[in-house]
Write a protein that holds these residues in place. Structure first.
Motif, PDB file in Angstrom:
ATOM      1  N   LEU A  58       0.847  -1.271  -0.108  1.00 29.83           N
ATOM      2  CA  LEU A  58      -0.034  -0.035   0.016  1.00 29.83           C
ATOM      3  C   LEU A  58       0.832   1.162   0.104  1.00 29.83           C
ATOM      4  O   LEU A  58       0.458   2.335  -0.617  1.00 29.83           O
ATOM      5  N   VAL A  59       1.880   1.231   0.707  1.00 31.45           N
ATOM      6  CA  VAL A  59       2.973   2.455   0.601  1.00 31.45           C
ATOM      7  C   VAL A  59       3.539   2.406  -0.891  1.00 31.45           C
ATOM      8  O   VAL A  59       3.269   3.640  -1.303  1.00 31.45           O
ATOM      9  N   MET A  60       3.824   1.637  -1.229  1.00 29.86           N
ATOM     10  CA  MET A  60       4.352   1.512  -2.774  1.00 29.86           C
ATOM     11  C   MET A  60       3.117   2.171  -3.908  1.00 29.86           C
ATOM     12  O   MET A  60       3.441   2.857  -4.655  1.00 29.86           O
ATOM     13  N   ALA A  61       2.034   1.503  -3.604  1.00 25.77           N
ATOM     14  CA  ALA A  61       0.955   2.090  -4.546  1.00 25.77           C
ATOM     15  C   ALA A  61       0.637   3.559  -4.196  1.00 25.77           C
ATOM     16  O   ALA A  61       0.372   4.216  -5.232  1.00 25.77           O
ATOM     17  N   GLY A  62       0.633   4.041  -2.916  1.00 27.49           N
ATOM     18  CA  GLY A  62       0.393   5.671  -2.604  1.00 27.49           C
ATOM     19  C   GLY A  62       1.495   6.163  -3.356  1.00 27.49           C
ATOM     20  O   GLY A  62       1.469   7.398  -3.948  1.00 27.49           O
ATOM     21  N   GLY A  63       2.831   5.828  -3.057  1.00 35.46           N
ATOM     22  CA  GLY A  63       4.037   6.276  -4.020  1.00 35.46           C
ATOM     23  C   GLY A  63       3.857   6.438  -5.491  1.00 35.46           C
ATOM     24  O   GLY A  63       4.181   7.447  -6.179  1.00 35.46           O
ATOM     25  N   ASN A  64       3.401   5.144  -5.843  1.00 29.45           N
ATOM     26  CA  ASN A  64       3.209   5.396  -7.342  1.00 29.45           C
ATOM     27  C   ASN A  64       2.068   6.285  -7.908  1.00 29.45           C
ATOM     28  O   ASN A  64       2.256   7.012  -9.046  1.00 29.45           O
ATOM     29  N   TRP A  65       0.998   6.509  -7.139  1.00 31.19           N
ATOM     30  CA  TRP A  65      -0.143   7.490  -7.425  1.00 31.19           C
ATOM     31  C   TRP A  65       0.476   8.867  -7.405  1.00 31.19           C
ATOM     32  O   TRP A  65       0.495   9.482  -8.620  1.00 31.19           O
ATOM     33  N   ILE A  66       1.104   9.222  -6.301  1.00 32.74           N
ATOM     34  CA  ILE A  66       1.670  10.434  -6.298  1.00 32.74           C
ATOM     35  C   ILE A  66       2.688  10.679  -7.367  1.00 32.74           C
ATOM     36  O   ILE A  66       2.899  11.722  -7.938  1.00 32.74           O
ATOM     37  N   GLY A  67       3.741   9.718  -7.474  1.00 34.48           N
ATOM     38  CA  GLY A  67       4.911   9.933  -8.399  1.00 34.48           C
ATOM     39  C   GLY A  67       4.127  10.077 -10.132  1.00 34.48           C
ATOM     40  O   GLY A  67       4.596  10.726 -10.708  1.00 34.48           O
ATOM     41  N   THR A  68       3.224   9.247 -10.262  1.00 36.19           N
ATOM     42  CA  THR A  68       2.445   9.282 -11.490  1.00 36.19           C
ATOM     43  C   THR A  68       1.880  10.856 -11.856  1.00 36.19           C
ATOM     44  O   THR A  68       2.139  11.453 -12.726  1.00 36.19           O
ATOM     45  N   VAL A  69       1.351  11.463 -10.807  1.00 38.36           N
ATOM     46  CA  VAL A  69       0.753  12.491 -11.056  1.00 38.36           C
ATOM     47  C   VAL A  69       1.616  13.705 -11.256  1.00 38.36           C
ATOM     48  O   VAL A  69       1.710  14.505 -12.226  1.00 38.36           O
ATOM     49  N   LEU A  70       2.756  13.478 -10.295  1.00 37.97           N
ATOM     50  CA  LEU A  70       3.969  14.587 -10.577  1.00 37.97           C
ATOM     51  C   LEU A  70       4.683  14.377 -11.877  1.00 37.97           C
ATOM     52  O   LEU A  70       4.978  15.389 -12.491  1.00 37.97           O
ATOM     53  N   LEU A  71       5.074  13.255 -12.052  1.00 37.11           N
ATOM     54  CA  LEU A  71       5.738  12.852 -13.405  1.00 37.11           C
ATOM     55  C   LEU A  71       4.980  13.201 -14.499  1.00 37.11           C
ATOM     56  O   LEU A  71       5.646  13.812 -15.454  1.00 37.11           O
ATOM     57  N   VAL A  72       4.160  12.821 -14.635  1.00 35.99           N
ATOM     58  CA  VAL A  72       3.164  13.030 -15.902  1.00 35.99           C
ATOM     59  C   VAL A  72       2.942  14.498 -16.012  1.00 35.99           C
ATOM     60  O   VAL A  72       3.217  15.060 -17.001  1.00 35.99           O
ATOM     61  N   GLY A  73       2.501  15.309 -14.833  1.00 35.88           N
ATOM     62  CA  GLY A  73       2.512  16.644 -14.899  1.00 35.88           C
ATOM     63  C   GLY A  73       3.556  17.546 -15.315  1.00 35.88           C
ATOM     64  O   GLY A  73       3.364  18.200 -15.954  1.00 35.88           O
ATOM     65  N   GLY A  74       4.865  16.964 -14.783  1.00 35.70           N
ATOM     66  CA  GLY A  74       5.940  17.518 -15.113  1.00 35.70           C
ATOM     67  C   GLY A  74       6.316  17.502 -16.640  1.00 35.70           C
ATOM     68  O   GLY A  74       6.838  18.436 -17.363  1.00 35.70           O
ATOM     69  N   LEU A  75       6.352  16.263 -17.111  1.00 30.96           N
ATOM     70  CA  LEU A  75       6.550  15.893 -18.594  1.00 30.96           C
ATOM     71  C   LEU A  75       5.878  16.916 -19.265  1.00 30.96           C
ATOM     72  O   LEU A  75       6.223  17.305 -20.180  1.00 30.96           O
ATOM     73  N   VAL A  76       4.519  16.799 -19.038  1.00 26.61           N
ATOM     74  CA  VAL A  76       3.652  17.739 -19.813  1.00 26.61           C
ATOM     75  C   VAL A  76       3.923  19.105 -20.014  1.00 26.61           C
ATOM     76  O   VAL A  76       3.971  19.887 -20.912  1.00 26.61           O
ATOM     77  N   LYS A  77       4.381  19.650 -18.709  1.00 28.17           N
ATOM     78  CA  LYS A  77       4.716  21.026 -18.480  1.00 28.17           C
ATOM     79  C   LYS A  77       6.012  21.155 -19.775  1.00 28.17           C
ATOM     80  O   LYS A  77       6.514  22.392 -19.887  1.00 28.17           O
ATOM     81  N   MET A  78       7.064  20.205 -19.851  1.00 25.98           N
ATOM     82  CA  MET A  78       7.935  20.347 -20.611  1.00 25.98           C
ATOM     83  C   MET A  78       7.794  20.233 -22.198  1.00 25.98           C
ATOM     84  O   MET A  78       8.483  19.984 -22.914  1.00 25.98           O
ATOM     85  N   GLY A  79       6.406  19.866 -22.448  1.00 26.95           N
ATOM     86  CA  GLY A  79       6.125  19.972 -23.966  1.00 26.95           C
ATOM     87  C   GLY A  79       5.901  18.243 -24.265  1.00 26.95           C
ATOM     88  O   GLY A  79       5.380  18.225 -25.459  1.00 26.95           O
TER      89      GLY A  79
END
Length: 145
Positions: free
Chosen positions: A94-115
């Motif tokens: 569950l800790v990993m799942a939570g980390g995945n969720w947060i990581g996914t949101v942050l990384l996808v958002g960051g990559l989209v901001k980079m174009g």
């Protein structure tokens, strides 16, 4: 059968033997478990919302829960063949799942901001986190004592 035939007889691996070797590979089992879990998640969502007309948010919650349980059990029992106590593994999962969720949101958002196009960004993050999940499951969540 000629002498040439007998020389090559048995030299080619059987399809069954190849499949057995393939499914004996922990990475393949991990990826297969992910595919089955996704199928359970999507199928449950379809049955609950599409067929039974359960409200979408509730149906989605049930589908994600079914996929999580499927993924946890397949990885624990089959991909990583763990016999360690399940309680601690559940918490770590569950800790990993939570980390995945947060990581996914942050990384996808960051990559989209980079174009980067959002679906490409999601696919890239999925690949990176799949590697991280495999290593995390192997060395932490389902590590044998």
């Amino acid at each position: 059968m000629t002498a040439l035939d007998s020389t090559h007889a048995g030299s080619e691996p059987s399809a069954k033997g190849g499949l057995t070797r393939l499914l004996g590979n922990r990475v393949v089992r991990f990826l297969f478990a992910g595919g089955v879990s996704t199928t359970v998640d999507m199928g449950t969502l379809y049955v609950l919302h599409g067929v039974s007309h359960v409200q979408l948010a509730l149906a989605t919650f049930g589908a994600v829960l079914a996929g999580f349980v499927t993924n946890f059990l397949l990885n624990r029992l089959w991909a990583f063949e763990s016999t360690s106590p399940i309680g601690g593994q559940t918490v770590r999962y569950l800790v990993m799942a939570g980390g995945n969720w947060i990581g996914t949101v942050l990384l996808v958002g960051g990559l989209v901001k980079m174009g980067v196009y959002y679906l490409i960004a999601r696919a890239l993050v999925l690949g990176v986190l799949s590697v991280a999940n495999f290593l995390g499951y192997k060395h932490w969540v389902f590590k044998t004592s």
